[in-house]
Design an enzyme around this catalytic site. Structure first.
Site, mmCIF file in Angstrom:
data_model
loop_
_atom_site.group_PDB
_atom_site.id
_atom_site.type_symbol
_atom_site.label_atom_id
_atom_site.label_comp_id
_atom_site.label_asym_id
_atom_site.label_seq_id
_atom_site.Cartn_x
_atom_site.Cartn_y
_atom_site.Cartn_z
ATOM 1 N N GLY A 41 0.769 -1.234 0.000
ATOM 2 C CA GLY A 41 0.000 0.000 0.000
ATOM 3 C C GLY A 41 0.804 1.289 0.000
ATOM 4 N N GLU A 96 4.280 4.701 5.270
ATOM 5 C CA GLU A 96 3.054 3.910 5.350
ATOM 6 C C GLU A 96 1.920 4.582 4.590
ATOM 7 O OE1 GLU A 96 1.502 1.318 6.052
ATOM 8 O OE2 GLU A 96 1.969 0.456 7.995
ATOM 9 N N ASP A 97 1.012 3.784 4.069
ATOM 10 C CA ASP A 97 -0.169 4.347 3.425
ATOM 11 C C ASP A 97 -1.125 4.942 4.460
ATOM 12 O OD1 ASP A 97 -0.756 1.813 4.448
ATOM 13 O OD2 ASP A 97 -1.690 1.064 2.618
ATOM 14 N N ASP A 100 -4.364 2.963 10.909
ATOM 15 C CA ASP A 100 -5.777 2.728 11.219
ATOM 16 C C ASP A 100 -5.873 2.401 12.715
ATOM 17 O OD1 ASP A 100 -8.485 2.146 10.851
ATOM 18 O OD2 ASP A 100 -8.103 0.115 10.132
ATOM 19 N N LYS A 128 -6.442 7.538 10.520
ATOM 20 C CA LYS A 128 -7.844 7.467 10.957
ATOM 21 C C LYS A 128 -7.838 7.460 12.483
ATOM 22 C CE LYS A 128 -9.263 4.036 7.829
ATOM 23 N NZ LYS A 128 -10.216 2.984 7.420
ATOM 24 N N PHE A 149 -13.733 3.554 4.935
ATOM 25 C CA PHE A 149 -12.800 2.711 4.198
ATOM 26 C C PHE A 149 -12.451 3.424 2.901
ATOM 27 C CE2 PHE A 149 -11.040 -0.631 1.657
ATOM 28 C CZ PHE A 149 -10.272 -1.318 2.581
ATOM 29 N N ASP A 156 -5.843 -0.407 -1.377
ATOM 30 C CA ASP A 156 -6.665 -1.317 -2.173
ATOM 31 C C ASP A 156 -7.885 -1.807 -1.413
ATOM 32 O OD1 ASP A 156 -5.117 -2.990 -0.336
ATOM 33 O OD2 ASP A 156 -5.933 -4.670 -1.487
ATOM 34 N N ARG A 162 -5.904 0.276 -6.405
ATOM 35 C CA ARG A 162 -4.631 0.760 -5.894
ATOM 36 C C ARG A 162 -4.059 1.935 -6.694
ATOM 37 N NH1 ARG A 162 -2.155 -2.156 -2.015
ATOM 38 N NH2 ARG A 162 -2.463 -4.367 -2.350
#
Ligand code: IMP
Ligand code: MG
Length: 175
Positions: A41, A96-97, A100, A128, A149, A156, A162
């Site tokens: 990601g 990092e993407d 969470d 988030k 989400f 993805d 993606r």
């Protein structure tokens, strides 16, 4: 049918990536910086960020998997790749993407301490905060987003979306 509702445009992302890269360039002035890209990601963010940082930038890659009850991570993280990292004495920025629940980022930070780097910071495109379970410091953050989400720009849903150039909210079951 599902659709993607745009949330952060390609232009907004590009501007923010430039800001983050400028901050990193300033903070690490005179140093070589090793970007540790988290697969898969993080890869789109990583390639854009790396090209905006005006320093000697090196790249390494890591892949971890979280497994628990289906899409909800229960905090168990496992290293998938590589067998051996080379981070000793290096100034490392994890790319990092999204953060969470925080399990992945926290695990990465703890794991990397054993690799004896000179320093470790975390750079995440998205956060988030409402979902956080494991406390983790994000040193460089692109955008804080609501508890939705999202896909695109590396993120993805079952390997799809993606390479959308923007970040959007995944909306399921619309007709
Ligand atoms: P954490 O361990 O709960 O912080 O999970 C982080 C990982 O879960 C990220 O690196 C993503 O791979 C995945 N993830 C969390 N939220 C999303 C999302 O909204 N879209 C796509 N992937 C997500
Ligand atoms: Mg990820």
């Amino acid at each position: 049918m599902e659709k993607v509702q745009p949330l952060i445009s390609a232009q907004e992302i590009a501007a923010r990536v430039k800001d983050l890269a400028a901050q990193i360039t300033q903070d690490y002035a005179g140093k070589t910086v090793t970007l540790l890209c988290t697969l898969t990601g993080g890869v789109v963010f990583f390639t854009d960020l790396a090209r905006e940082i005006k320093l000697d930038v090196r790249a390494q890659f890591i892949k971890v998997s979280s497994y628990g009850n289906n899409s909800i991570s229960d905090g168990k993280i496992r290293l998938e790749y590589p067998e051996k990292l080379d981070l000793q004495g290096k100034d490392v920025i994890i790319v990092e993407d999204i953060v969470d629940m925080g399990y992945t980022a926290r695990w990465l930070r703890e794991f990397l301490q054993n690799e004896s780097p000179a320093s470790v910071r975390l750079c995440a495109l998205l956060d988030k905060p409402e979902r956080r379970v494991a406390e983790v410091r994000i040193d460089y953050l692109g955008f804080a987003i609501p508890d939705e989400f999202v896909v695109g720009y590396g993120l993805d849903y079952a390997q799809r979306y993606r390479f959308l150039p923007y970040v959007g909210k995944l909306i399921k079951d619309v007709d």
